[in-house]
Scaffold this motif. Structure first.
Motif, short mmCIF file in Angstrom:
data_model
loop_
_atom_site.label_atom_id
_atom_site.label_comp_id
_atom_site.label_asym_id
_atom_site.label_seq_id
_atom_site.Cartn_x
_atom_site.Cartn_y
_atom_site.Cartn_z
N MET A 196 0.84 -1.19 0.00
CA MET A 196 0.00 0.00 0.00
C MET A 196 0.88 1.25 0.00
O MET A 196 1.62 1.50 0.96
CB MET A 196 -0.92 0.02 1.23
CG MET A 196 -1.92 -1.10 1.29
SD MET A 196 -3.12 -0.90 2.65
CE MET A 196 -2.07 -1.18 4.09
N LEU A 197 0.81 2.02 -1.09
CA LEU A 197 1.56 3.26 -1.18
C LEU A 197 0.60 4.44 -1.13
O LEU A 197 -0.41 4.48 -1.84
CB LEU A 197 2.36 3.31 -2.49
CG LEU A 197 3.46 2.25 -2.64
CD1 LEU A 197 4.16 2.40 -3.98
CD2 LEU A 197 4.47 2.32 -1.49
N SER A 198 0.91 5.39 -0.28
CA SER A 198 0.05 6.56 -0.11
C SER A 198 0.37 7.62 -1.17
O SER A 198 1.38 7.54 -1.88
CB SER A 198 0.26 7.16 1.28
OG SER A 198 1.55 7.76 1.37
N ILE A 409 19.62 -4.38 6.23
CA ILE A 409 19.45 -2.99 5.79
C ILE A 409 18.05 -2.54 6.17
O ILE A 409 17.06 -3.20 5.83
CB ILE A 409 19.65 -2.87 4.27
CG1 ILE A 409 21.04 -3.35 3.87
CG2 ILE A 409 19.42 -1.44 3.79
CD1 ILE A 409 21.19 -3.64 2.38
N CYS A 410 17.97 -1.42 6.88
CA CYS A 410 16.68 -0.87 7.29
C CYS A 410 16.58 0.58 6.82
O CYS A 410 17.59 1.28 6.72
CB CYS A 410 16.53 -0.92 8.81
SG CYS A 410 16.60 -2.58 9.51
N MET A 411 15.37 1.02 6.54
CA MET A 411 15.16 2.39 6.05
C MET A 411 13.92 3.00 6.69
O MET A 411 12.99 2.28 7.08
CB MET A 411 15.06 2.40 4.52
CG MET A 411 13.99 1.50 3.97
SD MET A 411 14.32 0.90 2.30
CE MET A 411 15.59 -0.34 2.59
N ARG A 412 13.93 4.32 6.78
CA ARG A 412 12.80 5.02 7.38
C ARG A 412 12.64 6.37 6.68
O ARG A 412 13.62 7.00 6.29
CB ARG A 412 13.05 5.22 8.88
CG ARG A 412 11.88 5.86 9.63
CD ARG A 412 12.05 5.74 11.12
NE ARG A 412 13.19 6.50 11.63
CZ ARG A 412 13.51 6.59 12.92
NH1 ARG A 412 12.80 5.93 13.83
NH2 ARG A 412 14.55 7.30 13.30
N GLY A 413 11.38 6.80 6.53
CA GLY A 413 11.13 8.08 5.89
C GLY A 413 9.78 8.10 5.20
O GLY A 413 8.99 7.15 5.30
N ARG A 414 9.52 9.19 4.49
CA ARG A 414 8.21 9.36 3.86
C ARG A 414 8.04 8.50 2.61
O ARG A 414 6.95 8.47 2.02
CB ARG A 414 7.99 10.84 3.54
CG ARG A 414 7.63 11.63 4.80
CD ARG A 414 7.66 13.11 4.58
NE ARG A 414 6.78 13.56 3.52
CZ ARG A 414 6.68 14.84 3.14
NH1 ARG A 414 7.41 15.77 3.75
NH2 ARG A 414 5.86 15.18 2.17
N HIS A 415 9.08 7.80 2.22
CA HIS A 415 8.96 6.86 1.10
C HIS A 415 8.53 5.47 1.56
O HIS A 415 8.21 4.62 0.74
CB HIS A 415 10.28 6.77 0.33
CG HIS A 415 11.46 6.35 1.15
ND1 HIS A 415 11.58 6.60 2.50
CD2 HIS A 415 12.61 5.70 0.80
CE1 HIS A 415 12.73 6.13 2.94
NE2 HIS A 415 13.37 5.58 1.94
N VAL A 416 8.52 5.21 2.86
CA VAL A 416 8.19 3.88 3.38
C VAL A 416 6.68 3.65 3.38
O VAL A 416 5.90 4.50 3.82
CB VAL A 416 8.77 3.71 4.81
CG1 VAL A 416 8.24 2.43 5.46
CG2 VAL A 416 10.29 3.69 4.76
N PHE A 417 6.29 2.49 2.89
CA PHE A 417 4.88 2.17 2.65
C PHE A 417 4.04 2.13 3.92
O PHE A 417 4.55 2.13 5.03
CB PHE A 417 4.77 0.86 1.89
CG PHE A 417 4.98 -0.42 2.70
CD1 PHE A 417 5.97 -0.51 3.67
CD2 PHE A 417 4.20 -1.55 2.46
CE1 PHE A 417 6.17 -1.68 4.39
CE2 PHE A 417 4.39 -2.72 3.18
CZ PHE A 417 5.38 -2.78 4.14
N LYS A 418 2.72 2.06 3.73
CA LYS A 418 1.78 2.03 4.85
C LYS A 418 1.56 0.62 5.38
O LYS A 418 1.01 0.44 6.48
CB LYS A 418 0.43 2.62 4.40
CG LYS A 418 0.49 4.10 4.09
CD LYS A 418 -0.87 4.62 3.65
CE LYS A 418 -1.88 4.64 4.78
NZ LYS A 418 -1.53 5.62 5.84
N GLY A 419 1.96 -0.38 4.61
CA GLY A 419 1.77 -1.77 5.03
C GLY A 419 1.25 -2.60 3.88
O GLY A 419 1.05 -2.11 2.76
#
Length: 593
Positions: A196-198, A409-419
């Protein structure tokens, strides 16, 4: 882009671009031998007309919309038009089987499916009775007399009596954090999961990517990779929409070379297999050159490789590099259609160092991008003036990247999906409580901030063409063949899938007799032509149930079964994939020789 940039929705971007660049060309496609061009005003009008027609068909907000077909303007209109209507578009790979189309359509509660042609229509006609939510099928090209199937023009006409205000209300009801689209991707179990991408995921990432490549309104982009993949959506759908670039659709993969030379794009994304094919053609053409030209080319490539690495180390290149560029590199770039390209990119699958250094030696540094559907495509990126051969780039500005204690490798930010849609358990496994997306990949970050991928925690195969294939699904089908005991699918970084098979000793003689083979055990069966032909027919039957990218092209029978003692199985009888691929490396190499 920064972490605090204003949040926007997909319609906000298109409306803004149409206002700023209305009469400028937005899309170009070859039809009946002629180029047809859509301006940004026409693009917006077509998108809104699609939304009106979907509303006329009774499409409700949050319902799914399926799209299957090769890249074309109608694909774009259907996708963005669905978003305007408040629905959730879901692209389907053109190689997917009817059974796979049915799964996605049912999973996303599809109300409408857009299909490219009669071939794709046939898949949905064969399964639509099993998808109760499906109200209509829309042919992007051609027509059909089947009930509930609309040609493109008849579909658009459905919305003529729907007021524009109805579309405005649908758009106004959506927030930046609402789900805008679904990207179906294979998990390690083989069951497709819907990412799910917002709106904010899409618009933030597209704007960040556009800033990195210095996107301009007069830029040219080619759309040719599958639009069901998030990488192509960022590169040719959402990215150009942010700054008004013109997108040209390649008629086919076979005509990509011609399209490149005609369009001369300002940036170009190629999966590793595309770069490998270009490399093969350049080498084949070079082999036909007279001896003197070969010597000049070899000398220039030596200068190019040394100069390329000098750039990476921030030291001055030899003056001879300029001569090599004038004699060879400029001509090669022009022949490829990359003479205007500011950045050449590879993504979606690992690429060999040999291919990277081949292009580096020709003055065409290929910049690697690493990411996944769950982070809206890119997590790291390289640029021509900031890259390292074999490294996957630096963290996308405005986002975060870290290596967990176990190397993941882990990432965080406004590009990360909703689930994952309808899958909270899988979401919880991938997204932690602090918002970190766990990639399943193992890597390191050097002192300059460059990421290097070293391994994968998950068994997902990524082919040379950038297709994600879950081996467990294919192996499950293959182990359904009664005489097959174990199946290990191979194909990471390769052009096609192959498989190592072991046989059920108790079944060999029965099947051998049935196919006229004299084989009596695994050893004789592995060498018996009639038995191998019988196995090929069984595999062909399995392939018919799978998408083309999942089809097994070659197989090798291992004369003995896998055992715990032999090291191939765990005590709980699970196959140790890494052990198998190392132990039978010779046999695997033969499958790709």
């Amino acid at each position: 882009m920064t972490a605090n940039s204003p949040k926007l929705r997909v319609p906000d971007i298109l409306e803004r671009t149409a206002r700023s660049h209305g009469p400028r060309p937005a899309l170009r496609v070859r039809r009946q031998g002629m180029w047809k061009t859509y301006s940004w005003n026409e693009y917006r009008q077509q998108v809104r007309q699609v939304a009106r027609a979907l509303i006329a068909l009774g499409t409700q907000p949050k319902s799914g919309i399926c799209i299957i077909g090769y890249n074309c303007p109608e694909w774009f209109f259907a996708d963005i038009g669905s978003i305007y209507a408040g629905a959730m578009p879901a692209g389907i790979y053109t190689t997917n089987s009817a059974e796979q189309c049915e799964y996605i359509a049912k999973h996303c509660d599809a109300s409408v499916a857009f299909v490219e042609n009669q071939e794709q229509l046939a898949k949905f006609l064969s399964v639509r009775a099993n998808v109760p939510t499906l109200k209509a099928l829309v042919l992007m090209q051609g027509d059909s007399a089947e009930a509930g199937v609309y040609s493109w023009s008849r579909f658009l006409a459905l919305g003529l009596n729907v007021p524009e205000q109805d579309v405005d209300r649908r758009v106004a009801a959506q927030g930046p954090d609402d789900v805008a689209t679904l990207i179906y991707t294979s998990g390690t179990t083989g069951i497709p999961k819907a990412v799910m991408l917002s709106h904010d995921n899409l618009t933030w990432t597209a704007q960040a990517a556009a800033q990195l490549v210095g996107g301009r309104p007069d830029d040219q982009v080619i759309s040719y990779l599958p639009l069901s993949h998030i990488a192509e959506q960022v590169v040719s759908l959402h990215g150009p929409m942010t700054f008004g670039a013109c997108v040209t659709f390649a008629p086919s993969m076979e005509l990509l070379g011609d399209t490149l030379r005609e369009v001369r794009p300002h940036f170009f994304l190629g999966v590793p297999r595309v770069w490998e094919k270009i490399q093969e053609k350049i080498m084949a053409a070079g082999a036909q050159n007279p001896p003197m030209k070969k010597k000049i080319a070899a000398w220039a490539r030596r200068q190019g490789l040394v100069g390329g690495y000098a750039d990476q180390q921030r030291v001055a290149k030899s003056p001879l590099y300029a001569l090599a560029n004038a004699l060879v590199f400029k001509k090669v770039r022009a022949q490829l259609g990359l003479d205007r390209s500011r950045i050449a990119v590879t993504s979606a699958a690992p690429i060999s160092r040999d291919t990277l250094e081949f292009f580096l030696s020709l003055g065409v540094p290929i910049c690697e991008v690493y990411g996944m559907s769950e982070c809206t495509g890119p997590a790291t990126a390289s640029l021509p003036d900031n890259y390292r051969t074999g490294k996957a780039g630096f963290c996308l500005p405005g986002a975060e990247l870290k290596i967990a204690d176990d190397g993941e490798i882990c990432m965080r930010g406004r590009h990360v999906f909703k689930g994952y849609y309808k899958d909270p358990a899988a979401t919880a496994e991938t997204l932690d409580s602090e918002g970190w997306l766990h990639s399943g990949d193992i890597g390191t970050i050097d002192e300059k901030g460059f990421l290097q991928i070293t391994d994968r925690k998950k068994d997902l195969i990524i082919t040379a063409g950038g297709e994600n294939v879950a081996p467990a699904l294919v192996e499950g089908y293959l182990k359904g063949i009664p005489v097959v005991s174990q199946a290990v699918v191979i194909g990471d970084r390769q052009r096609y899938l192959s498989v190592l098979l072991t046989l059920n000793a108790e079944r060999i003689r029965q099947d051998a007799e049935a196919c006229g083979s004299a084989a009596s055990d695994a050893e004789t069966a592995s060498r018996d032509e009639k038995f191998l032909q019988y196995l090929q027919r069984q595999i062909d039957g399995v392939n018919a149930r799978l998408a083309r990218v999942q089809a097994v092209k070659k197989f090798k029978v291992i004369p003995q079964d896998f055992t715990v003692e032999g090291g191939e199985l765990t005590p709980t009888m699970k196959v140790k994939r890494k052990v198998v691929t190392e132990k039978y490396k010779k046999e695997i190499d033969q499958l790709y020789s």
